[in-house]
Design a protein around this motif. Structure first.
Motif, mmCIF file in Angstrom:
data_model
loop_
_atom_site.group_PDB
_atom_site.id
_atom_site.type_symbol
_atom_site.label_atom_id
_atom_site.label_comp_id
_atom_site.label_asym_id
_atom_site.label_seq_id
_atom_site.Cartn_x
_atom_site.Cartn_y
_atom_site.Cartn_z
ATOM 1 N N HIS A 161 -3.715 -14.065 8.932
ATOM 2 C CA HIS A 161 -3.892 -13.825 8.038
ATOM 3 C C HIS A 161 -4.182 -14.343 6.518
ATOM 4 C CE1 HIS A 161 -4.935 -9.996 10.545
ATOM 5 N NE2 HIS A 161 -3.554 -9.589 11.852
ATOM 6 N N VAL A 162 -4.928 -13.990 6.049
ATOM 7 C CA VAL A 162 -4.438 -14.650 4.388
ATOM 8 C C VAL A 162 -3.397 -13.864 3.906
ATOM 9 C CG1 VAL A 162 -5.847 -15.419 2.341
ATOM 10 C CG2 VAL A 162 -6.366 -16.054 4.945
ATOM 11 N N VAL A 163 -4.381 -12.467 3.952
ATOM 12 C CA VAL A 163 -3.649 -11.146 3.043
ATOM 13 C C VAL A 163 -2.778 -10.485 4.305
ATOM 14 C CG1 VAL A 163 -3.163 -9.050 1.572
ATOM 15 C CG2 VAL A 163 -5.079 -11.477 0.742
ATOM 16 N N GLN A 164 -1.381 -9.793 4.250
ATOM 17 C CA GLN A 164 -1.275 -8.462 4.718
ATOM 18 C C GLN A 164 -0.739 -7.966 3.503
ATOM 19 O OE1 GLN A 164 0.800 -9.916 8.544
ATOM 20 N NE2 GLN A 164 1.306 -11.753 7.766
ATOM 21 N N GLU A 165 -0.758 -6.425 4.777
ATOM 22 C CA GLU A 165 -0.383 -5.586 3.488
ATOM 23 C C GLU A 165 0.867 -5.078 4.172
ATOM 24 O OE1 GLU A 165 -4.934 -3.896 2.177
ATOM 25 O OE2 GLU A 165 -3.803 -3.108 3.350
ATOM 26 N N VAL A 166 1.584 -3.789 3.548
ATOM 27 C CA VAL A 166 2.452 -3.047 3.890
ATOM 28 C C VAL A 166 1.605 -1.362 3.030
ATOM 29 C CG1 VAL A 166 4.925 -2.351 3.292
ATOM 30 C CG2 VAL A 166 4.549 -5.176 3.868
ATOM 31 N N LYS A 167 1.959 -0.860 4.243
ATOM 32 C CA LYS A 167 1.812 0.641 3.385
ATOM 33 C C LYS A 167 3.099 1.255 3.902
ATOM 34 C CE LYS A 167 -2.868 0.263 4.111
ATOM 35 N NZ LYS A 167 -4.062 0.237 3.110
ATOM 36 N N LEU A 168 3.224 2.446 2.075
ATOM 37 C CA LEU A 168 4.259 3.401 1.447
ATOM 38 C C LEU A 168 4.054 4.457 1.461
ATOM 39 C CD1 LEU A 168 6.180 0.460 -0.536
ATOM 40 C CD2 LEU A 168 6.806 1.329 1.788
ATOM 41 N N LEU A 169 4.290 5.805 2.249
ATOM 42 C CA LEU A 169 4.480 6.505 1.483
ATOM 43 C C LEU A 169 5.408 7.792 0.329
ATOM 44 C CD1 LEU A 169 3.592 8.445 4.779
ATOM 45 C CD2 LEU A 169 1.850 8.016 3.371
ATOM 46 N N ALA A 170 4.277 8.163 -0.703
ATOM 47 C CA ALA A 170 5.297 8.258 -2.493
ATOM 48 C C ALA A 170 4.881 9.894 -2.404
ATOM 49 C CB ALA A 170 4.408 7.760 -3.425
ATOM 50 N N LYS A 171 5.510 11.019 -1.853
ATOM 51 C CA LYS A 171 5.998 12.026 -2.083
ATOM 52 C C LYS A 171 4.959 12.588 -3.141
ATOM 53 C CE LYS A 171 7.604 16.112 -0.015
ATOM 54 N NZ LYS A 171 9.639 16.582 0.339
ATOM 55 N N LYS A 172 4.211 12.926 -3.761
ATOM 56 C CA LYS A 172 3.414 13.269 -5.091
ATOM 57 C C LYS A 172 4.326 14.160 -6.243
ATOM 58 C CE LYS A 172 -1.512 13.741 -3.205
ATOM 59 N NZ LYS A 172 -1.859 12.806 -3.937
ATOM 60 N N SER A 173 5.470 14.411 -5.211
ATOM 61 C CA SER A 173 6.403 15.406 -6.792
ATOM 62 C C SER A 173 7.223 14.610 -6.930
ATOM 63 C CB SER A 173 7.212 17.017 -5.639
ATOM 64 O OG SER A 173 7.537 16.068 -4.340
ATOM 65 N N ASP A 174 7.251 12.813 -6.767
ATOM 66 C CA ASP A 174 8.396 11.872 -7.193
ATOM 67 C C ASP A 174 7.949 11.240 -8.091
ATOM 68 O OD1 ASP A 174 9.979 13.192 -5.023
ATOM 69 O OD2 ASP A 174 10.297 11.711 -3.639
ATOM 70 N N ARG A 175 6.244 11.213 -8.185
ATOM 71 C CA ARG A 175 5.698 10.365 -9.178
ATOM 72 C C ARG A 175 6.818 9.890 -9.719
ATOM 73 N NH1 ARG A 175 1.300 7.596 -6.066
ATOM 74 N NH2 ARG A 175 1.827 6.429 -7.806
ATOM 75 N N ARG A 203 12.479 3.422 -2.600
ATOM 76 C CA ARG A 203 12.124 4.897 -2.693
ATOM 77 C C ARG A 203 11.389 5.651 -1.521
ATOM 78 N NH1 ARG A 203 14.055 6.200 -8.376
ATOM 79 N NH2 ARG A 203 15.220 4.795 -8.489
ATOM 80 N N CYS A 204 10.054 4.620 -1.506
ATOM 81 C CA CYS A 204 9.005 5.636 -0.877
ATOM 82 C C CYS A 204 9.425 5.394 0.575
ATOM 83 C CB CYS A 204 8.209 5.222 -0.990
ATOM 84 S SG CYS A 204 7.213 5.053 -2.725
ATOM 85 N N ILE A 205 8.698 6.179 1.633
ATOM 86 C CA ILE A 205 8.575 5.890 3.082
ATOM 87 C C ILE A 205 7.653 4.866 4.153
ATOM 88 C CG2 ILE A 205 8.274 7.459 5.023
ATOM 89 C CD1 ILE A 205 8.684 9.655 3.233
ATOM 90 N N GLU A 224 -5.092 17.669 -4.255
ATOM 91 C CA GLU A 224 -4.773 18.793 -4.186
ATOM 92 C C GLU A 224 -4.367 19.919 -2.478
ATOM 93 O OE1 GLU A 224 -8.417 18.225 -4.559
ATOM 94 O OE2 GLU A 224 -7.979 18.057 -6.811
ATOM 95 N N ASP A 225 -4.539 19.175 -1.630
ATOM 96 C CA ASP A 225 -4.109 18.638 -0.248
ATOM 97 C C ASP A 225 -2.608 17.731 0.497
ATOM 98 O OD1 ASP A 225 -5.984 20.707 -0.106
ATOM 99 O OD2 ASP A 225 -7.505 20.182 0.820
ATOM 100 N N ASP A 226 -2.975 16.878 0.161
ATOM 101 C CA ASP A 226 -2.331 15.796 0.274
ATOM 102 C C ASP A 226 -1.013 15.681 0.105
ATOM 103 O OD1 ASP A 226 -4.502 14.435 2.089
ATOM 104 O OD2 ASP A 226 -4.276 12.837 0.363
ATOM 105 N N GLU A 227 0.750 16.012 1.013
ATOM 106 C CA GLU A 227 1.693 15.717 0.395
ATOM 107 C C GLU A 227 1.777 14.816 -0.292
ATOM 108 O OE1 GLU A 227 6.226 16.948 2.509
ATOM 109 O OE2 GLU A 227 4.327 17.031 3.721
ATOM 110 N N TYR A 228 1.167 13.479 0.569
ATOM 111 C CA TYR A 228 1.507 12.362 0.061
ATOM 112 C C TYR A 228 0.922 11.462 -0.453
ATOM 113 C CZ TYR A 228 5.920 12.931 2.778
ATOM 114 O OH TYR A 228 6.850 13.428 3.398
ATOM 115 N N ASP A 229 1.147 10.174 -2.118
ATOM 116 C CA ASP A 229 0.295 9.435 -1.734
ATOM 117 C C ASP A 229 0.327 7.997 -1.142
ATOM 118 O OD1 ASP A 229 -0.860 11.269 -3.992
ATOM 119 O OD2 ASP A 229 0.367 10.110 -5.433
#
Length: 342
Positions: A161-175, A203-205, A224-229
């Motif tokens: 891979h030329v680019v690799q991605e790391v996914k994190l979850l930020a709680k909307k209420s914490d933004r 801080r994120c998951i 409206e529906d998601d708990e996380y970004d």
């Protein structure tokens, strides 16, 4: 991802997860194989010549598959006379909004009573139930696969891979609090992207096990529906490339092989992802289309359905956009006359 060995007469797959049940359902002999060649399917059908983004060699091969069909037999009952030949048509484009696996699956199944969002919910629920009942060794295997996809080891893998991605979850209420912490680091002289990377990683998951995967895969891009970004950190071998902070909350979790296997298990049917690779993948015309099977972790009680991917080269492994295929069952013909035996 399932590994595929394909020739003109057979397809064999291995998955990283537990194999399907070795014995078919006792009710299989009485199973009513539903015929989807009705008026509801016709409205979705698209000729392969009209599909955008395909090279001529891909179109020729896909037209051959449609004309001759592919022969499917129940994998645990290869001698069953109840074999089915499917002629595959393109089911039309779907929105590239991150929900394409579920939108395409809904169209491929012609499941008018279920929408894409409900398919996502059922996929996550199936995974959560199966993961919760797995033993520790099985959980470790699943966790390792998830970590490899979404929290990769940034010291390795650069030959692929030329680019690799790391996914994190930020709680909307914490933004708001997260933004304040990032701004504090910027005020003392840190670059904005480096500050965001530091705070989000702290801080994120991280999406690195079954529990976090379920939270991630439940994210459909609805503010409206998601708990996380979903926060995406992109890296090259030299270091941080970019930070996608997803401030509008519209990013959805793309369906992956785990999600497809859960869909297959939920509906007790095989799902074949048909990948069409072009000249950039350096394959000849006879091998430019691959069938990647995903089997349920249980008995198979329904006919399979098919999804389509336009490949962009070996590194892209089929890119990340699914489209529906409409499978028209037709009368049985000999193995020699069909284009492929699954």
């Amino acid at each position: 991802m399932g590994k595929l060995l394909c020739d003109s007469t057979a397809v064999v797959a291995e998955t990283a997860f537990q194999p399907p049940s070795p014995s078919p359902s006792p009710a299989l002999a009485e199973l009513h194989w539903r015929d989807s060649t009705n008026d509801a399917s016709i409205e979705y059908q698209t000729a392969w010549d009209d599909v955008n983004g395909l090279e001529d060699q891909q179109k020729r091969h896909l037209q051959k598959l449609h004309a001759k069909g592919v022969l499917w037999k129940h994998p645990n009952d290869k001698d069953s006379p109840r074999s089915v030949v499917f002629r595959l048509s393109h089911g039309g484009e779907v929105s590239a909004d991150g929900n394409c696996l579920f939108t395409a699956s809904q169209k491929a199944m012609m499941a008018r009573e279920i929408d894409a969002r409900e398919l996502r919910r059922r996929t996550v629920r199936r995974f959560t139930e199966d993961y919760g009942s797995a033993n520790e060794k099985e959980k470790e295997t699943i966790d390792e696969a998830i970590k490899h996809m979404y929290s990769p080891d940034l010291k390795n893998g650069w030959g692929i891979h030329v680019v690799q991605e790391v996914k994190l979850l930020a709680k909307k209420s914490d933004r708001v609090a997260l933004d304040a912490s990032i701004d504090e680091l910027v005020q003392i002289g840190m670059q904005r992207e480096l500050a965001a990377e530091s705070i989000y990683k702290e801080r994120c998951i991280g999406v690195n096990d079954g529990i976090s995967w379920a939270k991630y895969m439940a994210t459909c891009g609805s503010p409206e529906d998601d708990e996380y970004d979903i926060i995406t950190l992109q890296y090259t071998e030299e270091g941080l490339l970019s930070v996608d902070e997803n401030r509008q909350g519209h990013a959805a979790a793309f369906g992956d092989d785990i999600a497809i296997e859960c869909l297959a298990t939920e509906f007790k049917r095989e799902i074949f992802v048909v990948q069409a690779h072009g000249s950039d993948a350096m394959v000849d015309e006879e091998n430019c289309v691959f069938f990647l099977p995903h089997r349920p972790r249980s008995e198979i009680c329904e006919l399979p359905f098919f999804l389509f991917m336009k490949g962009t080269g070996w590194c892209g492994a089929g890119a990340d956009h699914y489209e529906p295929l409409i499978a028209h069952p037709s009368s049985f013909v000999s193995n020699e006359k069909v284009a492929l035996v699954l």
